[in-house]
Every structure is written in structure tokens, then in C-alpha cells.
Design an enzyme around this catalytic site. Structure first.
Site, PDB file in Angstrom:
ATOM      1  CG  ASP A 103       1.854  -2.514 -29.648  1.00  0.00           C
ATOM      2  OD1 ASP A 103       1.950  -1.282 -29.591  1.00  0.00           O
ATOM      3  OD2 ASP A 103       0.761  -3.103 -29.835  1.00  0.00           O
ATOM      4  CG  PHE A 116      -5.448  -2.871 -20.455  1.00  0.00           C
ATOM      5  CD1 PHE A 116      -4.756  -2.451 -21.582  1.00  0.00           C
ATOM      6  CD2 PHE A 116      -5.970  -1.904 -19.610  1.00  0.00           C
ATOM      7  CE1 PHE A 116      -4.607  -1.103 -21.886  1.00  0.00           C
ATOM      8  CE2 PHE A 116      -5.832  -0.546 -19.905  1.00  0.00           C
ATOM      9  CZ  PHE A 116      -5.148  -0.152 -21.040  1.00  0.00           C
ATOM     10  CG  ASP A 119      -1.418  -3.098 -21.329  1.00  0.00           C
ATOM     11  OD1 ASP A 119      -1.745  -3.062 -22.525  1.00  0.00           O
ATOM     12  OD2 ASP A 119      -1.725  -4.030 -20.583  1.00  0.00           O
ATOM     13  CG  HIS A 165      -1.722  -0.210 -33.393  1.00  0.00           C
ATOM     14  ND1 HIS A 165      -1.019  -1.379 -33.557  1.00  0.00           N
ATOM     15  CD2 HIS A 165      -1.325   0.305 -32.215  1.00  0.00           C
ATOM     16  CE1 HIS A 165      -0.238  -1.568 -32.505  1.00  0.00           C
ATOM     17  NE2 HIS A 165      -0.408  -0.568 -31.685  1.00  0.00           N
ATOM     18  CG  ASP A 169      -3.575  -9.493 -22.096  1.00  0.00           C
ATOM     19  OD1 ASP A 169      -3.245  -9.635 -23.269  1.00  0.00           O
ATOM     20  OD2 ASP A 169      -2.760  -9.313 -21.182  1.00  0.00           O
TER      21      ASP A 169
END
Ligand SMILES: Nc1nc2c(c(CN[C@H]3C=C[C@H](O)[C@@H]3O)cn2[C@@H]2O[C@H](COP(=O)(O)O)[C@@H](O)[C@H]2O)c(=O)[nH]1
Length: 341
Positions: free
Chosen positions: A319, A237, A314, A53, A239
């Protein structure tokens, strides 16, 4: 008021009582087997946080830690009603959307000499200055800019008043405990207090507090203050992207009624029953994938590296959801406008 169930316990409790979302053990097992191959090919590593990244800080200094804190303070709600009408930021010749548009706008501002990630700056940033930082390279603005301004003021003031203006001080106070750091963030910074009430039980999701810990583990490369001895206690996480990936891989399933609502683009409210079932079952599904992975390693007579945990699983799924957007698209994501994810 009883303490909320921790994210892991909340995930288990919600999964056991969920009506419209189901964890599929066959899908969990097949996903774990897919991940085993990738781990074997070193495709899932902590180093990937930087190497994969380019917008993430590449060093581990104080500015990098404060960059992560700023990013995760605003790390919510990037989805747009229409894929053709989304906030975009061009940076160094590349166009970024979603979460990455936040990072691109941050780096663009820093390159312009704006001390964006310094608490003394963002605790007093004006709406005009914030609109300049988040100016769009499409015709569509970043969602929820009013909430973002309010959260920056509140968060910056607390960091200045209680922690000397640097998030490094919070990390040091956590004494290399990921869980302690998560609680320190939730107790001191209200915008991170991501909880709900499910069947009368207060449940914690703490998505931004946990991703903050995960991102600090990444930016500090698991070294020194970032050498968390209990990082495996941080869950995935919760989301709106990971549920898409989990359903895509067959590890999670929706009832017909819920799937119909999702396909119609139903706007859920934060803390709706179905929204909490999606988030809770996602947490539990990733915990079970991690447990099954550990069993697969044991069956091979190998010890699973302590780098392999829900945080890295995660990141791989997130990704994947970005890189295979077309494949994932057959699973609609659940739409919520809130400051928590
Ligand atoms: N579960 C989980 N959710 C994550 C992330 C990230 C980015 N972080 C990592 C990525 C690279 C580095 O390794 C960072 O550590 C953003 N999000 C969430 O996704 C949503 C945005 O999605 P889209 O609209 O497609 O950009 C929004 O709720 C945002 O909060 C993650 O890693 N896991």
C-alpha cells in the site's frame, strides 16, 4: 525430484548466496521501528484489507471467496513500459491502474450482470467476452490477455472437475492450515506453480498461491474457515513492488551493476539469477523485519499480536508503494513478463 525449498527457506538460501542483492540489517531494524509506531497507532490491521480497499469484497460469503480466487488467478503483470501508456479502468467515477484496474474491471462486469467469478462461466469464456470485461478506459490494453484467457479456462475446468466449482471447497479441505491451502493450490492449479532453480537448488516463491491465502484470510476476517492457525508461515508475496519499497526503506540493496540494469529498464526473464535474487532477498528481508518487530515488542514487555506477520507487513509495504509512488520511483522496479507475479 527433490521437493523445492519452501518460500521462507528459499529466501534464506538465496540471501546467503546472492551476488547482486543484499539484505541490510540496519535498514531491517529501522523499518521494524517505523512499523512498530504504525502498529501502535493501529494503522496495520487485518480489518484494513476491507476498510482500506473499496474494491475488495466487503462480505465473507461464497461469492466473496470466489471473487478472491478469480482475482488472484489473474493477479500478475500489470506494469507498463511507459507510465503514460497504461491500462486504466474507470469504475464508479474513479480511475484505477495496475492491480486495482483488474478489480475495477471485475466489479464493472459483475455490476453488468456477467457471472464473471463463477467457474462455469470463466472456464468457457471467449476471447471476445474477456476483451469486453477488460476493455480499457485508456488507449492501452491489459497486458498478457492471451495468457489470462488460457489460465481462466484451465483454472475454471479444474475447479469444476475437482472442487465442485467453488473455491470454498478448497478452503474447507485445508482444515484452517494456511500452508496446507498453499500446497493444495500449487498441486492442483499449474498456473500457481511459481518455482525456479537457484545454484542447483529448486526454490519455491509461490507468490500468487501465498497472496491467495493472505487475501482469503482478509476476506474471511481471520474467522471460521479463514482462522488459519499457521498464517505466520506464509511469507511476503515476491512481486515487483515490494522490492522497491524495501530498497526505499534501506532494508535491501542492489549492486551497482544491477542498479544500472534496472535503471535502463532491462527486461529480465522469469527465473533469471538476478530476478530470483531480488525475489528471494525480499522474502528474507521481510522475515527479518518480522523477527525484529517481535523482539521490539518483547523488549517492551508486550506480546506481539498474532495478526502481525509477513502478510500484513507485505500489505503495508505494498500500500505504501502505491500511495507514495513518487517517493518510491527513485528505485526502479525489475521488469519481467510472466504469469506468476
Ligand atoms: N506483494 C504484494 N504484491 C501485490 C499485492 C497486490 C494487491 N493485493 C492486496 C492489495 C490490497 C489488498 O489488501 C490485496 O490483498 C498486488 N500485488 C502485485 O503487485 C503488482 C501490481 O502492482 P501495481 O502495478 O503497483 O498495481 C503485481 O505483481 C501484483 O501481483 C500485495 O498486496 N502484495
Amino acid at each position: 525430484m527433490a521437493a523445492p525449498l519452501s518460500p521462507r527457506d528459499a529466501g534464506k538460501f538465496i540471501t546467503e548466496n546472492s551476488k547482486d542483492v543484499f539484505v541490510d540489517l540496519n535498514g531491517v531494524r529501522s523499518l521494524a521501528e517505523k512499523l512498530l509506531e504504525k502498529i501502535g497507532r493501529k494503522e496495520i490491521t487485518l480489518k484494513g484489507w476491507k476498510s482500506l480497499h473499496e474494491l475488495n469484497p466487503q462480505d465473507s460469503g461464497e461469492d466473496a471467496v470466489n471473487w478472491v480466487f478469480f482475482a488472484d488467478t489473474l493477479n500478475f503483470s500489470f506494469w507498463s513500459e511507459n507510465e503514460e501508456k497504461k491500462f486504466l479502468v474507470k469504475y464508479k467515477g474513479k480511475e484505477y491502474s495496475g492491480y486495482w484496474s483488474l478489480c475495477a474491471a471485475m466489479n464493472r462486469a459483475l455490476d453488468e450482470g456477467i457471472p464473471l467469478t463463477s467457474a462455469s462461466y470463466y472456464s468457457n469464456i471467449t476471447m471476445e467476452q474477456l476483451k469486453h470485461v477488460f476493455r480499457s478506459d485508456s488507449d492501452f490494453p491489459i497486458p498478457m490477455i492471451e495468457e489470462r484467457l488460457e489460465i481462466l479456462h484451465q483454472t475454471g475446468k479444474i475447479l469444476l472437475d475437482k472442487f465442485g466449482g467453488s473455491f470454498v471447497n478448497c478452503v474447507k479441505m485445508s482444515e484452517r492450515s494456511a500452508v496446507k491451502l498453499m500446497h493444495l493450490v500449487v498441486e492442483n492449479f499449474p498456473s500457481y506453480r511459481d518455482e525456479g532453480v537457484f545454484q542447483g537448488q529448486t526454490v519455491a516463491f509461490y507468490k500468487r498461491a501465498q497472496i491467495l491465502v493472505g487475501d482469503l484470510w482478509g476476506v474471511l476476517e481471520g474467522q471460521n474457515d479463514g482462522c488459519f492457525h499457521d498464517i505466520e508461515k506464509i511469507t511476503m508475496f515476491a512481486d515487483y513492488r515490494i522490492p522497491q519499497a524495501l530498497v526505499h526503506f534501506g532494508a535491501m540493496r542492489y549492486s551497482e551493476e544491477l542498479l544500472k540494469k534496472l535503471k535502463e529498464g532491462w527486461l529480465f526473464k522469469n527465473r533469471d539469477r538476478e530476478e530470483m535474487e531480488i525475489r528471494g532477498c525480499s522474502i528474507w528481508a521481510v522475515e527479518l523485519v518480522c523477527d525484529h518487530l517481535r523482539q521490539l515488542f518483547e523488549k517492551k514487555g508486550e506480546k506481539m499480536s498474532n495478526e502481525i506477520n509477513p502478510v500484513l507487513i507485505d500489505h503495508f509495504l505494498w500500500d505504501y508503494a502505491r500511495d507514495y509512488r513518487e517517493a518510491i520511483k527513485e528505485v526502479p522496479f525489475h521488469r519481467v513478463r510472466c504469469i506468476y507475479y
